[in-house]
Motif scaffolding. Structure first.
Motif, PDB file in Angstrom:
ATOM      1  N   GLN A   1     -51.051  64.636 -12.238  1.00  0.00           N
ATOM      2  CA  GLN A   1     -51.821  65.111 -11.088  1.00  0.00           C
ATOM      3  C   GLN A   1     -51.865  66.632 -10.992  1.00  0.00           C
ATOM      4  N   CYS A   2     -51.127  67.328 -11.833  1.00  0.00           N
ATOM      5  CA  CYS A   2     -51.107  68.790 -11.801  1.00  0.00           C
ATOM      6  C   CYS A   2     -52.416  69.367 -12.342  1.00  0.00           C
ATOM      7  N   ASN A   3     -52.781  70.538 -11.841  1.00  0.00           N
ATOM      8  CA  ASN A   3     -53.893  71.279 -12.422  1.00  0.00           C
ATOM      9  C   ASN A   3     -53.477  71.798 -13.792  1.00  0.00           C
ATOM     10  N   PRO A   4     -54.419  71.952 -14.719  1.00  0.00           N
ATOM     11  CA  PRO A   4     -54.061  72.360 -16.088  1.00  0.00           C
ATOM     12  C   PRO A   4     -53.254  73.652 -16.167  1.00  0.00           C
ATOM     13  N   ASN A   5     -53.529  74.612 -15.292  1.00  0.00           N
ATOM     14  CA  ASN A   5     -52.827  75.898 -15.343  1.00  0.00           C
ATOM     15  C   ASN A   5     -51.766  76.047 -14.255  1.00  0.00           C
TER      16      ASN A   5
ATOM     17  N   ILE B   1     -48.873  69.929 -18.231  1.00  0.00           N
ATOM     18  CA  ILE B   1     -48.809  68.747 -17.366  1.00  0.00           C
ATOM     19  C   ILE B   1     -48.074  67.587 -18.044  1.00  0.00           C
ATOM     20  N   ASN B   2     -47.938  67.657 -19.357  1.00  0.00           N
ATOM     21  CA  ASN B   2     -47.221  66.607 -20.087  1.00  0.00           C
ATOM     22  C   ASN B   2     -45.864  67.090 -20.583  1.00  0.00           C
ATOM     23  N   ASN B   3     -45.335  68.145 -19.945  1.00  0.00           N
ATOM     24  CA  ASN B   3     -44.031  68.657 -20.348  1.00  0.00           C
ATOM     25  C   ASN B   3     -42.996  67.538 -20.302  1.00  0.00           C
ATOM     26  N   ARG B   4     -42.176  67.460 -21.331  1.00  0.00           N
ATOM     27  CA  ARG B   4     -41.217  66.355 -21.437  1.00  0.00           C
ATOM     28  C   ARG B   4     -40.198  66.341 -20.311  1.00  0.00           C
TER      29      ARG B   4
END
Length: 205
Positions: A135-139, A126-129
């Protein structure tokens, strides 16, 4: 006669040699790419199927439509990959700027390089550069493809997230990172600006 047997054995061993299969979601892909030349980058968990379909963004008399399809085991250089390929139509202020939708049914020798949209990269952080998504789900899985502006022959990233807003299936899209073009300032004109829409927008399926 023994030579014939040896040749047959050699041919048979080459034929039955299993092809190395890697998952498109494998983060060590670059290592595989440097180690093996004949492999199959496969969509083992059907992640690409999430992004297939026709999606439309509208704002007044401006619209951007993309059509995406999954293709199985496409030849990419010396190896094979499952891909999403696509084409688009862009209308700005009521004027059609470009329409490549008719190219969708063309089977190119290199689908990745020739289609207006192509790729298969999957991101889940979710923290991809490339595109932070608190707001994304972890998976949750998102896709990163490449979009080609056929007017200027420049490229950009097209990042996609499938979700539901107010009961409607939508695609959240971000187009950014247009490729730079070098030129001689003394003898050449500056490259044309990327003519497709940039930024983030919501596309209805």
């Amino acid at each position: 006669m023994i030579y014939i047997y040896l040749i047959l054995i050699l041919l048979l061993s080459t034929t039955v040699k299993s092809q190395t299969i890697i998952d498109i979601d494998d983060t060590t892909y670059s290592t595989w790419n440097n180690t093996y030349s004949d492999y199959y980058k496969k969509d083992l968990n059907s992640l690409l199927e999430l992004f297939q379909g026709t999606y439309l963004y509208t704002s007044g008399n401006t619209s951007f439509k993309i059509v995406l399809e999954k293709k199985i085991k496409q030849n990419v250089g010396l190896h094979f990959e499952d891909l999403i390929i696509g084409e688009y139509q862009y209308i700005k202020n009521g004027v059609e700027k470009i329409n490549t939708l008719s190219n969708l049914n063309i089977s190119y020798s290199d689908q990745f390089l020739k289609h207006g949209i192509a790729g298969n990269s999957i991101i889940s952080n979710i923290n991809n550069r490339l595109w932070k998504c608190p707001q994304c789900n972890p998976n949750e899985k998102r896709a990163v493809l490449r979009i080609r502006d056929r007017v200027t022959d420049r490229y950009a990233n097209i990042l996609m997230r499938r979700t539901v807003i107010n009961g409607q299936q939508v695609m959240q899209v971000k187009i950014n990172n247009v490729n730079t073009v070098s030129y001689n300032v003394d003898t050449e004109s500056p490259p044309e600006d990327f003519s497709l829409p940039l930024g983030e927008f919501i596309m209805i399926k």
